[in-house]
Structures are given as structure tokens and as C-alpha cells.
Design a protein around this motif. Structure first.
Motif, PDB file in Angstrom:
ATOM      1  N   LEU A  59       0.824  -1.211   0.000  1.00  0.00           N
ATOM      2  CA  LEU A  59       0.000   0.000   0.000  1.00  0.00           C
ATOM      3  C   LEU A  59       0.856   1.258   0.000  1.00  0.00           C
ATOM      4  N   ALA A  60       2.069   1.182   0.557  1.00  0.00           N
ATOM      5  CA  ALA A  60       2.973   2.330   0.505  1.00  0.00           C
ATOM      6  C   ALA A  60       3.365   2.632  -0.940  1.00  0.00           C
ATOM      7  N   ILE A  61       3.669   1.584  -1.707  1.00  0.00           N
ATOM      8  CA  ILE A  61       3.977   1.761  -3.134  1.00  0.00           C
ATOM      9  C   ILE A  61       2.778   2.348  -3.874  1.00  0.00           C
ATOM     10  N   LEU A  62       1.587   1.816  -3.581  1.00  0.00           N
ATOM     11  CA  LEU A  62       0.376   2.319  -4.235  1.00  0.00           C
ATOM     12  C   LEU A  62       0.153   3.792  -3.916  1.00  0.00           C
ATOM     13  N   ALA A  63       0.432   4.176  -2.671  1.00  0.00           N
ATOM     14  CA  ALA A  63       0.238   5.572  -2.274  1.00  0.00           C
ATOM     15  C   ALA A  63       1.199   6.500  -3.010  1.00  0.00           C
ATOM     16  N   VAL A  64       2.448   6.093  -3.122  1.00  0.00           N
ATOM     17  CA  VAL A  64       3.451   6.941  -3.770  1.00  0.00           C
ATOM     18  C   VAL A  64       3.229   7.034  -5.276  1.00  0.00           C
ATOM     19  N   TYR A  65       2.824   5.912  -5.887  1.00  0.00           N
ATOM     20  CA  TYR A  65       2.692   5.859  -7.342  1.00  0.00           C
ATOM     21  C   TYR A  65       1.245   5.942  -7.804  1.00  0.00           C
ATOM     22  N   PHE A  66       0.354   6.391  -6.939  1.00  0.00           N
ATOM     23  CA  PHE A  66      -1.069   6.366  -7.273  1.00  0.00           C
ATOM     24  C   PHE A  66      -1.382   7.147  -8.549  1.00  0.00           C
ATOM     25  N   ARG A  67      -0.854   8.350  -8.676  1.00  0.00           N
ATOM     26  CA  ARG A  67      -1.166   9.169  -9.851  1.00  0.00           C
ATOM     27  C   ARG A  67      -0.647   8.530 -11.134  1.00  0.00           C
ATOM     28  N   ARG A  68       0.569   7.986 -11.074  1.00  0.00           N
ATOM     29  CA  ARG A  68       1.121   7.331 -12.265  1.00  0.00           C
ATOM     30  C   ARG A  68       0.315   6.092 -12.630  1.00  0.00           C
ATOM     31  N   LEU A  69      -0.043   5.311 -11.625  1.00  0.00           N
ATOM     32  CA  LEU A  69      -0.819   4.107 -11.888  1.00  0.00           C
ATOM     33  C   LEU A  69      -2.195   4.447 -12.434  1.00  0.00           C
ATOM     34  N   LEU A  70      -2.791   5.489 -11.888  1.00  0.00           N
ATOM     35  CA  LEU A  70      -4.095   5.930 -12.393  1.00  0.00           C
ATOM     36  C   LEU A  70      -3.973   6.403 -13.835  1.00  0.00           C
ATOM     37  N   GLY A  71      -2.902   7.128 -14.142  1.00  0.00           N
ATOM     38  CA  GLY A  71      -2.683   7.592 -15.508  1.00  0.00           C
ATOM     39  C   GLY A  71      -2.525   6.433 -16.480  1.00  0.00           C
ATOM     40  N   VAL A  72      -1.779   5.409 -16.067  1.00  0.00           N
ATOM     41  CA  VAL A  72      -1.599   4.223 -16.912  1.00  0.00           C
ATOM     42  C   VAL A  72      -2.943   3.519 -17.113  1.00  0.00           C
ATOM     43  N   ALA A  73      -3.715   3.380 -16.033  1.00  0.00           N
ATOM     44  CA  ALA A  73      -5.008   2.697 -16.113  1.00  0.00           C
ATOM     45  C   ALA A  73      -5.960   3.431 -17.065  1.00  0.00           C
ATOM     46  N   LEU A  74      -5.989   4.757 -16.966  1.00  0.00           N
ATOM     47  CA  LEU A  74      -6.887   5.538 -17.823  1.00  0.00           C
ATOM     48  C   LEU A  74      -6.440   5.505 -19.288  1.00  0.00           C
ATOM     49  N   ALA A  75      -5.132   5.312 -19.493  1.00  0.00           N
ATOM     50  CA  ALA A  75      -4.610   5.314 -20.864  1.00  0.00           C
ATOM     51  C   ALA A  75      -4.715   3.957 -21.547  1.00  0.00           C
ATOM     52  N   LEU A  76      -5.017   2.916 -20.791  1.00  0.00           N
ATOM     53  CA  LEU A  76      -5.016   1.564 -21.356  1.00  0.00           C
ATOM     54  C   LEU A  76      -5.870   1.402 -22.618  1.00  0.00           C
ATOM     55  N   PRO A  77      -7.085   1.949 -22.669  1.00  0.00           N
ATOM     56  CA  PRO A  77      -7.917   1.708 -23.866  1.00  0.00           C
ATOM     57  C   PRO A  77      -7.328   2.287 -25.154  1.00  0.00           C
ATOM     58  N   ASN A  78      -6.551   3.373 -25.042  1.00  0.00           N
ATOM     59  CA  ASN A  78      -6.134   4.086 -26.250  1.00  0.00           C
ATOM     60  C   ASN A  78      -4.627   4.140 -26.475  1.00  0.00           C
TER      61      ASN A  78
ATOM     62  N   PRO B 214      -1.093   2.221 -26.729  1.00  0.00           N
ATOM     63  CA  PRO B 214      -0.399   0.927 -26.796  1.00  0.00           C
ATOM     64  C   PRO B 214       0.811   0.854 -25.872  1.00  0.00           C
ATOM     65  N   ASN B 215       1.447   2.003 -25.591  1.00  0.00           N
ATOM     66  CA  ASN B 215       2.590   2.010 -24.670  1.00  0.00           C
ATOM     67  C   ASN B 215       2.158   1.647 -23.255  1.00  0.00           C
ATOM     68  N   ALA B 216       0.985   2.148 -22.849  1.00  0.00           N
ATOM     69  CA  ALA B 216       0.465   1.816 -21.522  1.00  0.00           C
ATOM     70  C   ALA B 216       0.142   0.332 -21.432  1.00  0.00           C
ATOM     71  N   ARG B 217      -0.461  -0.211 -22.496  1.00  0.00           N
ATOM     72  CA  ARG B 217      -0.778  -1.640 -22.503  1.00  0.00           C
ATOM     73  C   ARG B 217       0.497  -2.485 -22.469  1.00  0.00           C
ATOM     74  N   ARG B 218       1.519  -2.047 -23.196  1.00  0.00           N
ATOM     75  CA  ARG B 218       2.778  -2.789 -23.195  1.00  0.00           C
ATOM     76  C   ARG B 218       3.430  -2.762 -21.816  1.00  0.00           C
ATOM     77  N   PHE B 219       3.365  -1.620 -21.136  1.00  0.00           N
ATOM     78  CA  PHE B 219       3.960  -1.510 -19.812  1.00  0.00           C
ATOM     79  C   PHE B 219       3.277  -2.453 -18.825  1.00  0.00           C
ATOM     80  N   VAL B 220       1.954  -2.449 -18.819  1.00  0.00           N
ATOM     81  CA  VAL B 220       1.216  -3.340 -17.918  1.00  0.00           C
ATOM     82  C   VAL B 220       1.529  -4.793 -18.234  1.00  0.00           C
ATOM     83  N   LEU B 221       1.560  -5.125 -19.516  1.00  0.00           N
ATOM     84  CA  LEU B 221       1.878  -6.502 -19.915  1.00  0.00           C
ATOM     85  C   LEU B 221       3.303  -6.867 -19.502  1.00  0.00           C
ATOM     86  N   ALA B 222       4.224  -5.917 -19.586  1.00  0.00           N
ATOM     87  CA  ALA B 222       5.612  -6.171 -19.189  1.00  0.00           C
ATOM     88  C   ALA B 222       5.700  -6.510 -17.702  1.00  0.00           C
ATOM     89  N   VAL B 223       4.993  -5.763 -16.880  1.00  0.00           N
ATOM     90  CA  VAL B 223       5.007  -6.029 -15.431  1.00  0.00           C
ATOM     91  C   VAL B 223       4.393  -7.390 -15.129  1.00  0.00           C
TER      92      VAL B 223
END
Length: 267
Positions: free
Chosen positions: A56-75, A77-86
Motif C-alpha cells: 500500500l505504501a507503493i500504491l500511495a506513492v505511485y497512485f497518480r502514475r498508476l491511475l494515468g496508466v489505467a486511464l490510458a489503457l484503452p487508447n 499501446p505504450n500503456a498496454r505494453r507496460f502493464v503486460l511487461a510487469v
């Protein structure tokens, strides 16, 4: 749940939060500290479950970045590749942990192995810090899928207590061409599914054996681990980028050596 048990739980939680995201092995430190302060939980359940605080500490620090990646997933391809890489990097540890976690806990979770791997890992970090590796990637979002999978294979080494999950993934990423900062940041992202998976599996395996006192200690440990991890995550990236890993390397060597001495003298 007496005062001594609470004090020991707090100590172990500080150790967990402070060491989870730096390459010194949180599991190894918890096993050593738990051995010397005489704190033992069945199947190391306490030590695993308080990792949720660090997640949860990681989630708190990276919340905005993670939210940005999540919102970008539909449109995007770089966001989708990053999530798939993890997720791809998480896969090897999920398979190995799912198949062999009980065997690993039964045979490898002992302080002698921890001390040996702490010292060995410290020497590896010293060599890595002084080696001029070719840098091909400086942005964690540019890691390729094959690169991510190879990093995930390196992470499997951390099944051996004392190796360090973050240390194994950072070393793997740097050998694959990442610079120190992006290697460390990818290790942060990879920690989320890896630790969440370990938490879920351990809870599923052991929830029937937990008592009220156990739950109380876990809650205390969770809160303390969250605070300690939050402080570390906010500072470690900049430190690594500026100073490298020499401090963590010598820390491992010193702790491992003192652990050997303590085991020889006190048992």
C-alpha cells in the motif's frame, strides 16, 4: 497479545518496511531479527502478511502514475505494453512460488542460509556498482517484453531468503541494459503483483490457523510496515541514482557477517 509480543511485532514491521524496497532482503533481515529476538510465527505468516503495508505504501506513492496508466489503457499501446511487461515479469515467480513455496520454506528458511546469501549478494552489488554496463534503457515504460520476462526470471532467485527480491530484479534489469534508476523503479512496480500474490497465497493457506492475537499483531505490523516503507520509497530512487548500491552492498556484508558471528556465539 502482551506488551513484549507487540514490541517484537513492531520491530519486525519496521525491518520489513525499511528493507522491502532496497536490495538487502527484507525476508532475510526478518528471519535473522526474528531468530535473535525469539519471534516465530507459524509458516512465517506474520512476516508475509505484513507485506500488505509495504504494498500500500507503493500504491500511495505511485497512485497518480498508476491511475494515468489505467486511464490510458484503452487508447495507448505504450500503456498496454507496460502493464503486460510487469505482468510478464511477475509470471515466473508466480509459477515457482505456487509450486515450490512450501518446500522453500521448509528447507531454505534458516538463518545460516540467510547470512551466506546476504554476504554473497553484497559482493555481487559491489562488483555491479563498479562495472561499466551498456545502458540501453533509461525509462521504465520503454522496457521490452522479452526484457521484462528475463527480469522476472531473475526475480525467482529471491525465493532463496537473503537474496533480495529487489536486489535480484535490479541486477537483472541492469544486466539487460537498464540504468540504475529505471532498474530500481521497475523493481518497485514489479513488487506490487509479486507481493500481493504472496500475500494472497499465504492468507489462503493459513487463515484457518490465525487466532485473535495473531490478527492483532498483523494489524499492528501492517500499519508500522506501511509507514516505514512509505519513507523509504519516497527517498530510495534519488539516492540510488546519485550514489549507486555501495551502501546496500556493505550493509549486506556487515549484517551477514554479524549474523554468522551471532549464530556461532549464541546459536
Amino acid at each position: 497479545m502482551d506488551a513484549m509480543s507487540i514490541a517484537k511485532a513492531v520491530v519486525l514491521a519496521v525491518v520489513e518496511g525499511a528493507t522491502e524496497f532496497i536490495p538487502v532482503s527484507s525476508t532475510g533481515h526478518q528471519l535473522l531479527v526474528g531468530h535473535f529476538i525469539d519471534f516465530h510465527s507459524p509458516n512465517n505468516t506474520f512476516e508475509v502478511l505484513i507485506q500488505l503495508g509495504a504494498i500500500l505504501a507503493i500504491l500511495a506513492v505511485y497512485f497518480r502514475r498508476l491511475l494515468g496508466v489505467a486511464l490510458a489503457l484503452p487508447n495507448d499501446p505504450n500503456a498496454r505494453r507496460f502493464v503486460l511487461a510487469v505482468l510478464l515479469a511477475f509470471l515466473p515467480a508466480a509459477i515457482v512460488g505456487g509450486l515450490f513455496s512450501k518446500v522453500i520454506k521448509a528447507y531454505l528458511f534458516n538463518p545460516w542460509i540467510v547470512c551466506a546469501t546476504l554476504v554473497a549478494g553484497g559482493l555481487v552489488l559491489l562488483v555491479l556498482d563498479d562495472t561499466e554496463l551498456e545502458v540501453k534503457k533509461t525509462d521504465v515504460y520503454d522496457f521490452s517484453l522479452p526484457m521484462a520476462l528475463k527480469i522476472g526470471i531473475f526475480q525467482c532467485l529471491a525465493m532463496i531468503p537473503g537474496v533480495s527480491r529487489s536486489g535480484a530484479t535490479i541486477v537483472g534489469a541492469m544486466l539487460m541494459g537498464a540504468d540504475k534508476r529505471s532498474a530500481t523503479e521497475f523493481s518497485f512496480y514489479l513488487a506490487m503483483p509479486t507481493m500481493a500474490g504472496a500475500f494472497a497465497k499465504d492468507l489462503l493457506d493459513n487463515y484457518k490457523n490465525l487466532h485473535a492475537d495473531d490478527v492483532g499483531l498483523i494489524v499492528i505490523g501492517f500499519v508500522v510496515a506501511f509507514i516505514a516503507a512509505l519513507i523509504v520509497v519516497r527517498t530510495v530512487l534519488d539516492y540510488v541514482a546519485r550514489h549507486g548500491f555501495w551502501l546496500f552492498a556493505w550493509w549486506r556484508i556487515i549484517v551477514g557477517s554479524l549474523g554468522f558471528a551471532g549464530l556461532i556465539i549464541f546459536g
